[in-house]
Write an enzyme that holds these catalytic residues in place. Structure first.
Site, PDB file in Angstrom:
ATOM      1  N   GLY A 321       7.069  11.954   6.700  1.00  0.00           N
ATOM      2  CA  GLY A 321       7.569  12.131   7.746  1.00  0.00           C
ATOM      3  C   GLY A 321       6.874  13.366   8.673  1.00  0.00           C
ATOM      4  O   GLY A 321       5.919  13.581   8.491  1.00  0.00           O
ATOM      5  N   SER A 322       7.785  14.076   9.357  1.00  0.00           N
ATOM      6  CA  SER A 322       7.378  15.178  10.326  1.00  0.00           C
ATOM      7  C   SER A 322       6.620  16.500   9.658  1.00  0.00           C
ATOM      8  O   SER A 322       5.715  17.133   9.877  1.00  0.00           O
ATOM      9  CB  SER A 322       8.237  15.542  11.117  1.00  0.00           C
ATOM     10  OG  SER A 322       8.647  14.462  11.933  1.00  0.00           O
ATOM     11  N   THR A 323       6.928  16.445   7.962  1.00  0.00           N
ATOM     12  CA  THR A 323       6.298  17.867   7.353  1.00  0.00           C
ATOM     13  C   THR A 323       5.026  17.411   7.090  1.00  0.00           C
ATOM     14  O   THR A 323       4.149  18.356   7.075  1.00  0.00           O
ATOM     15  CB  THR A 323       6.829  17.382   5.841  1.00  0.00           C
ATOM     16  OG1 THR A 323       6.529  16.413   5.082  1.00  0.00           O
ATOM     17  CG2 THR A 323       8.499  17.672   5.912  1.00  0.00           C
ATOM     18  N   ILE A 324       4.027  16.254   7.777  1.00  0.00           N
ATOM     19  CA  ILE A 324       2.796  16.117   7.423  1.00  0.00           C
ATOM     20  C   ILE A 324       2.345  16.884   9.064  1.00  0.00           C
ATOM     21  O   ILE A 324       0.744  17.134   9.005  1.00  0.00           O
ATOM     22  CB  ILE A 324       2.290  14.681   7.404  1.00  0.00           C
ATOM     23  CG1 ILE A 324       1.006  14.586   6.947  1.00  0.00           C
ATOM     24  CG2 ILE A 324       2.466  14.116   8.889  1.00  0.00           C
ATOM     25  CD1 ILE A 324       0.631  14.930   5.548  1.00  0.00           C
ATOM     26  N   LYS A 325       3.093  16.914   9.888  1.00  0.00           N
ATOM     27  CA  LYS A 325       2.472  17.414  11.170  1.00  0.00           C
ATOM     28  C   LYS A 325       1.689  18.683  11.012  1.00  0.00           C
ATOM     29  O   LYS A 325       0.637  18.738  11.787  1.00  0.00           O
ATOM     30  CB  LYS A 325       3.614  17.539  12.427  1.00  0.00           C
ATOM     31  CG  LYS A 325       3.994  16.243  12.786  1.00  0.00           C
ATOM     32  CD  LYS A 325       5.329  16.347  13.748  1.00  0.00           C
ATOM     33  CE  LYS A 325       5.603  14.851  14.197  1.00  0.00           C
ATOM     34  NZ  LYS A 325       7.076  14.804  14.602  1.00  0.00           N
TER      35      LYS A 325
END
Lengths: 624, 372
Positions: A321-325
């Site tokens: 999810g957004s933790t890869i951003k």
């Protein structure tokens, strides 16, 4: 009788006597030669055979190494227990004896099966364990009737105990009955007389260190196998005691936060890779496996919808999810596609050129003008749709791969999953299809095919926090045996080099903004802490509900299985990082709501301790 | 004629009164002592077995002394009737004998267990000597055939029991007797050729267990727990003794029961394990000395009956020794042949005592012969 004939006859007789004597000497020489060969040439070989005839070597079991946490709390030790043994040669009617014994102790089918298996390979005078770990009641009942069965005896042994029960089951693992295959593979004879072997977790990964080396009791025995006297005794060597990197207090606090959830949480000391906490919930009681699990118990664990035997921390695959951003933001800087002050206008959705389909932001109304820091702090999806579209899947995959996605972290525990690093090649190999541009957009926000384990997320966080440094996760700090103490190696990872090292600072700042910035998605985490936290929330979609529906559904309306996973990664203190955490809570909604508070508890628990710590400023203040 | 010292006179007088040949007697005594000591060790330090053996030896001593005192003419006269009686007993065994281990060897007469084949070991040489002594020299076809018939009758009956080992032990001295009696070389050659030619026939008539023993000899490791066990364990015992042995009472093979029949047929393995190559060589030398002494007595005997009897009995003793040692060391098949005066067992000691008594008698009564 004529004298001449008599003399001639006597002469012939004496000639024949002489021939006879010669024959005797010849045959004697034959015997002598044979004895010469046997008693001098073959002596050493035959003497060895005489020795192996008369000696029986019995293994003497040593003590398995203990397992401690980093502060010396016992996580696995050995406690006395009683086991029921049968000496086959002294039992007249085995079946009748077993039937009688069954009235006094509970003999499960798997225990009888194991007994018969082990009897196969044993000699008649060797005791074969029938039931391990007798209860006090069983012990008392047997003791009263001891005289009834010659050849049946109760023997004191050591059995493995895990004082923290289920709390450390996924990390420490458990030992179980040694199998015939284990014994067959044991050429060095290390498992002579052993009953247990490490099956999972540290118990398995460090089996070679933990297991004792058995000693030998050399007995003289006669042709019937009766033992007469002890000829030699060689003491066993105990296994190494292991001091884990685990911090029991942190582990317990984390578990307390995740009680009743299906979740995983990891804390790494980013200065050396030490695994400070490794939690996978729900867990199970490792003692069930130590002395052979019953079919019913095992079936119950398998049928549990929470899948307690599954180690989510190492084997669970989740979309980041957004933790890869932060990683992709860094990629944008590195490839020169973005400048920190570049703005993207977020209208709440994104479309590919010449395509109709709208890729929605989690915020329907959009974030407006966002720069790099805003994109991380507010977790703007449209910024990353745009960026991913410009970058293309090849560069995305290449950059994500540098942060360990799709490869093992190297944690020395069994059965680590590597997740999926999606790319054109991967898709062609796995699904036999070519890559579609729309899939690049999904990967750009950590969805789609991309899957990571919580351990990979924790290590990715370490890589960001340390500006490209970091270590392989380490589970064991030291191993010790008697006075000997050996440090386990700290293995640095190859350094991640950036085109411009200032890009690290941009990412750190944007992750701090997640917690402390205006509009950050995890502002609650930073409240009341004396140090600053860099983090990133994530919400992993389980099903593509929100893409098609105009209305974002309410959490309570969605069936449990289809609810989003909540994720959070963080490191702290932001200026001089010590610890990195990753938390994932299945089917619990947005990252800021559930996972982030757990991470806060973990950081607080670890960093607010001040005993003997001088480098944390808030500790100095507390002393005053 | 020189004057002998009075001491020597008195000593010779002592031996003469007992009708004994001192050298042979001394060697036998020494052998018996070694035997008792080895039986004691082979039975695991069990005094009872050693004491029983001692009692049998003492009984044998009495028999030896008695037989030695009798003049050879008595044996000459009793030889053929005794042979005939024993032949009848052998026939009786065939019909009324008790079966032990699958073969009928024993006859129970008035509560006494009797093994007629054992008696035949003494009576056949006696009978042969009586028949061949008066034959013209060199011995021709007729007496030879008569001798062969005398041999063949008991041997055939014993083979039927079946007891191949004893049959061999009865037949072998008979053959030697014919050889020593002076049968023409030509005839000897013919008989040997015939014997060799009949070997395949013998193999075909052998029982399975007998063949197995022979085959086991060729490859004892093929069945180390079964048929090869005896040979393997006795070879281990002998070989582990090495040069000087493990010492008396220290042999593990016998003491811990790995060696079967340790105190009877395989006692040589016990001796070899405890006293090593040096010990076995000394023991073999002792036996050779006994046989050589017997042959010397034969050479100086005063009549042809005595010469033939003593020489044949001496060779017989050596045949026992050779077959037993050959069996224990694994170059001959396992046959039940005891080691003379060493193996535990009554009948063997008794028949040996009688045999040595006969030799003593011939020696002691030589002056009375007409040649002197």
């Amino acid at each position: 009788m004529q004298l001449s004939e008599g003399r001639e006859q006597l002469g012939d007789f004496r000639l024949r006597l002489g021939l006879t004597l010669a024959g005797i000497l010849l045959l004697s020489a034959l015997i002598s030669g044979r004895l010469w060969l046997l008693q001098t040439r073959d002596h050493s070989q035959l003497a060895r055979r005489a020795d192996s005839n008369r000696t029986t070597d019995l293994p003497v079991q040593g003590v398995r190494g203990l397992i401690y946490d980093r502060k010396g709390t016992v996580l696995a030790d050995n406690v006395p227990s009683w086991q029921l043994e049968v000496v086959p040669e002294r039992v007249e009617d085995m079946q009748a004896t077993l039937d009688e014994l069954a009235e006094f102790v509970n003999l499960a089918p798997h225990e009888l099966q194991r007994f018969h298996d082990r009897r196969q390979g044993a000699r008649e005078f060797q005791p074969v364990p029938l039931k391990l770990n007798l209860s006090p009641e069983e012990l008392a009942r047997l003791e009263v009737n001891r005289e009834r069965w010659p050849g049946v005896r109760v023997q004191a042994t050591l059995t493995r105990r895990y004082p923290r029960d289920s709390a450390t089951a996924h990390l420490v693992g458990y030992v179980g009955g040694i199998t015939a295959r284990d014994l067959a593979a044991d050429e060095a004879g290390v498992y002579r007389g052993a009953s247990h072997i490490g099956k999972t977790g540290v118990e398995r990964a460090y089996e070679e260190a933990l297991r004792p080396i058995p000693g030998t009791r050399r007995l003289e025995s006669d042709a019937q196998g009766r033992r007469l006297r002890e000829l030699d005794y060689q003491a066993p060597i105990p296994g190494w005691d292991l001091r884990l990197t685990l911090d029991s207090d942190l582990q317990r606090a984390t578990e307390g936060e995740l009680e009743g959830r299906r979740a995983a949480a990891i804390a790494l000391d980013l200065r050396n890779g030490d695994v400070l906490a490794l939690v996978s919930m729900p867990s199970f009681d490792p003692h069930l496996f130590v002395n052979g699990i019953s079919h019913a118990d095992y079936q119950r664990l398998l049928d549990d919808p929470g899948n307690p035997l599954f180690n989510r921390a190492l084997q669970g695959r989740y979309p980041p999810g957004s933790t890869i951003k932060p990683v992709f933001a860094l990629a944008g800087l590195e490839y020169g596609l973005r400048h920190p002050r570049d703005h993207t206008y977020c209208q709440g959705w994104f479309t590919l050129p010449d395509k109709q389909r709208r890729y929605r932001d989690w915020k329907r109304s959009g974030h407006g003008r966002v720069n790099l820091r805003d994109s991380v702090a507010q977790s703007c999806d449209v910024y990353y749709y745009q960026l991913a579209h410009e970058m293309g899947i090849d560069r995305l995959a290449e950059f994500a791969g540098r942060f360990g996605i799709g490869s093992a972290t190297g944690i020395p525990l069994p059965a680590e999953d590597v997740g999926i690093l999606p790319s054109r090649d991967w898709k062609m190999g796995a699904l036999g299809e070519s890559w579609y541009p729309g899939e690049t957009l999904n990967v750009g926000i950590g969805q789609g095919y991309m899957l990571m384990t919580p351990m990979q997320m924790a290590l990715m966080t370490v890589r960001i926090a340390t500006r490209g440094e970091g270590f392989e996760p380490r589970v064991v700090q030291t191993r010790s045996r008697r006075a000997l103490v050996r440090e386990e190696p700290v293995v640095p990872l190859p350094r991640l080099e950036l085109r411009d090292r200032r890009h690290w600072e941009e990412i750190h700042d944007s992750m701090v903004a997640v917690v402390h910035g205006w509009g950050g998605t995890a502002r609650a985490v930073g409240e009341g802490l004396p140090f600053r936290v860099a983090g990133k929330t994530g919400t992993a979609q389980v099903a593509g509900l929100s893409q098609e529906d105009d209305e974002a559904p309410q959490l309570d309306d969605v069936p449990y299985k289809l609810r989003d996973h909540s994720l959070f990664i963080a490191f702290a203190p932001a200026e001089a990082p010590e610890i990195a955490v990753s938390v994932i809570v299945e089917h619990s909604g947005g990252g800021s709501a559930v996972a982030a508070p757990v991470a806060k508890v973990m950081l607080e628990n670890y960093l607010m301790r001040c005993d003997g710590v001088v480098w944390r400023p808030w500790c100095l203040e507390a002393d005053i | 004629m020189r004057l002998a010292g009075s001491d020597t006179m008195r000593r010779e007088g002592f031996w003469q009164r007992l009708c004994l040949e001192p050298w042979l007697f001394g060697l036998l005594l020494l052998l018996s002592l070694v035997g008792v000591a080895t039986v004691y060790s082979a039975t695991g330090g069990d005094g009872a077995a050693a004491w029983a053996q001692t009692k049998r030896l003492l009984l044998g001593l009495v028999a030896l002394l008695l037989v030695a005192r009798c003049p050879p003419q008595w044996f000459h006269g009793l030889a053929l009737p005794g042979y005939g009686l024993c032949l009848l007993l052998l026939v009786g065994v065939h019909f009324f004998g008790t079966e032990v281990n699958g073969s009928q060897r024993w006859l129970v007469l008035g509560g006494v267990r009797l093994q007629p084949s054992e008696l035949m070991k003494i009576l056949l040489p006696l009978a042969l000597a009586a028949v061949l002594a008066p034959a013209r020299w060199p011995v021709g076809w007729l007496p030879t055939l008569l001798g062969l018939v005398l041999i063949a009758l008991p041997v055939g009956l014993i083979v039927l029991q079946p007891d191949l080992g004893t049959a061999l032990l009865v037949a072998a001295p008979g053959g030697f007797m014919l050889f020593l009696a002076g049968v023409r070389w030509r005839i000897i050659g013919l008989i040997l050729a015939a014997a060799l030619a009949s070997l395949p026939l013998l193999w075909m008539t052998m029982h399975d267990y007998q063949r197995r023993r022979v085959l086991t000899l060729l490859d004892p490791e093929a069945d180390p727990q079964g048929a090869g066990y005896h040979i393997l364990q006795s070879k281990i015992a002998l070989g582990s003794g090495g040069w000087s042995g493990k010492g008396w009472l220290e042999g593990s093979q016998a003491r811990l029961d790995f060696l079967p029949e340790a105190h009877t047929d395989f006692i040589f393995a016990v001796f070899g394990e405890e006293h090593g190559f040096l010990g076995t060589m000394l023991l073999l030398a002792l036996y050779i000395a006994i046989c050589a002494r017997g042959l010397m007595i034969a050479a100086t005997a005063s009549d042809r009956f005595g010469r033939l009897l003593v020489s044949t009995l001496s060779v017989t003793v050596f045949v026992y020794v050779f077959i037993n040692m050959g069996m224990v060391s694994g170059i001959l098949p396992v046959v039940g042949v005891p080691l003379p005066l060493m193996s535990y067992g009554g009948s063997s000691i008794l028949s040996l005592a009688v045999a040595f008594g006969l030799m003593m008698s011939i020696y002691a009564h030589r002056q009375n012969s007409s040649l002197q």
